[in-house]
Write an enzyme that holds these catalytic residues in place. Sequence first.
Site, PDB file in Angstrom:
ATOM      1  N   HIS A  38       0.848  -1.190   0.000  1.00  0.00           N
ATOM      2  CA  HIS A  38       0.000   0.000   0.000  1.00  0.00           C
ATOM      3  C   HIS A  38       0.877   1.231   0.000  1.00  0.00           C
ATOM      4  CE1 HIS A  38       0.496   1.780   4.040  1.00  0.00           C
ATOM      5  NE2 HIS A  38       0.719   0.543   4.447  1.00  0.00           N
ATOM      6  N   CYS A  39       0.313   2.352  -0.402  1.00  0.00           N
ATOM      7  CA  CYS A  39       0.951   3.660  -0.238  1.00  0.00           C
ATOM      8  C   CYS A  39      -0.115   4.577   0.359  1.00  0.00           C
ATOM      9  CB  CYS A  39       1.537   4.181  -1.554  1.00  0.00           C
ATOM     10  SG  CYS A  39       0.375   4.242  -2.930  1.00  0.00           S
ATOM     11  N   GLU A  40      -0.109   5.843   0.032  1.00  0.00           N
ATOM     12  CA  GLU A  40      -1.101   6.730   0.643  1.00  0.00           C
ATOM     13  C   GLU A  40      -2.510   6.422   0.146  1.00  0.00           C
ATOM     14  OE1 GLU A  40      -1.990  11.492   1.469  1.00  0.00           O
ATOM     15  OE2 GLU A  40      -0.339  10.898   0.150  1.00  0.00           O
ATOM     16  N   TYR A  70      -3.248   3.719   2.774  1.00  0.00           N
ATOM     17  CA  TYR A  70      -3.214   3.998   4.210  1.00  0.00           C
ATOM     18  C   TYR A  70      -4.308   4.980   4.621  1.00  0.00           C
ATOM     19  CZ  TYR A  70      -1.654   5.445   8.830  1.00  0.00           C
ATOM     20  OH  TYR A  70      -1.614   5.735  10.174  1.00  0.00           O
TER      21      TYR A  70
END
Length: 247
Positions: free
Chosen positions: A171-173, A211
Amino acid sequence: CWQLFCSPSVPGSVPRPVLKWGQPSDRDTPVEAKRQRRAAGTPGQEASVEPVGDGEGVGSARLEEIENLLDNDDQELIGDFSKPHLLPTVEGKDPGLKYISPGTLAAVLTGHFSSSIERSIVVDCRYPYEYEGGHIKGAVNLPLQRDVEEFLLEQPIVPLDASKRLIIIFHCEFSVERGPKMCKFLRERDRSCHEYPQLNYPELYVVKGGYREFFFQFPSHCEPRDYRPMEHAAFKEELRKFRGQRR
């Protein structure tokens, strides 16, 4: 890469050189054609189109076995075609990746799949200042490709119990760019170091919404219990630096 372990679904291991640019992918084989036809005819499921090798060295018996699995199973198979995906997936931006909801990730973290999973690794692809401002408990911060190579490929993680799974969740932002790109990078590098279709990490997922979405739904699973966006005004210089390193 020659020390990477073999998938338990395929006996033996024959090292092969790194794939060269221009080689055809398995999307041109009967196996990929079957996968795409199945996905296209099944509402709610997306086609899985992965950047993989040319299938050289795969015996006809193994290809027939894979085709039979694809014909007889209602779910799409993981990267080495040994079994169906364990986690329920949702529709995502990239049809070549498998997305899970924040709720499914929370279920993994709380042990709901412990009977089938030996270890799950959550890979946070955000920049360190984002990670330090709040991250999923237990997640490892791997913002650059060299970080992924060092952590997952130089000394691959091998399940102790062959009957259980090792899954990697990215995952990232927002899980729109950095997380999906890193997921595909790992698959490409993993694929290039093995005899097709063997993989060290055949089961990869991306958290839909990243996130940001996970934090708003499950803040108790985050530490510190906060969310620092990538474009935070106080970290403009760090953002410029890490964007330069990714190029």
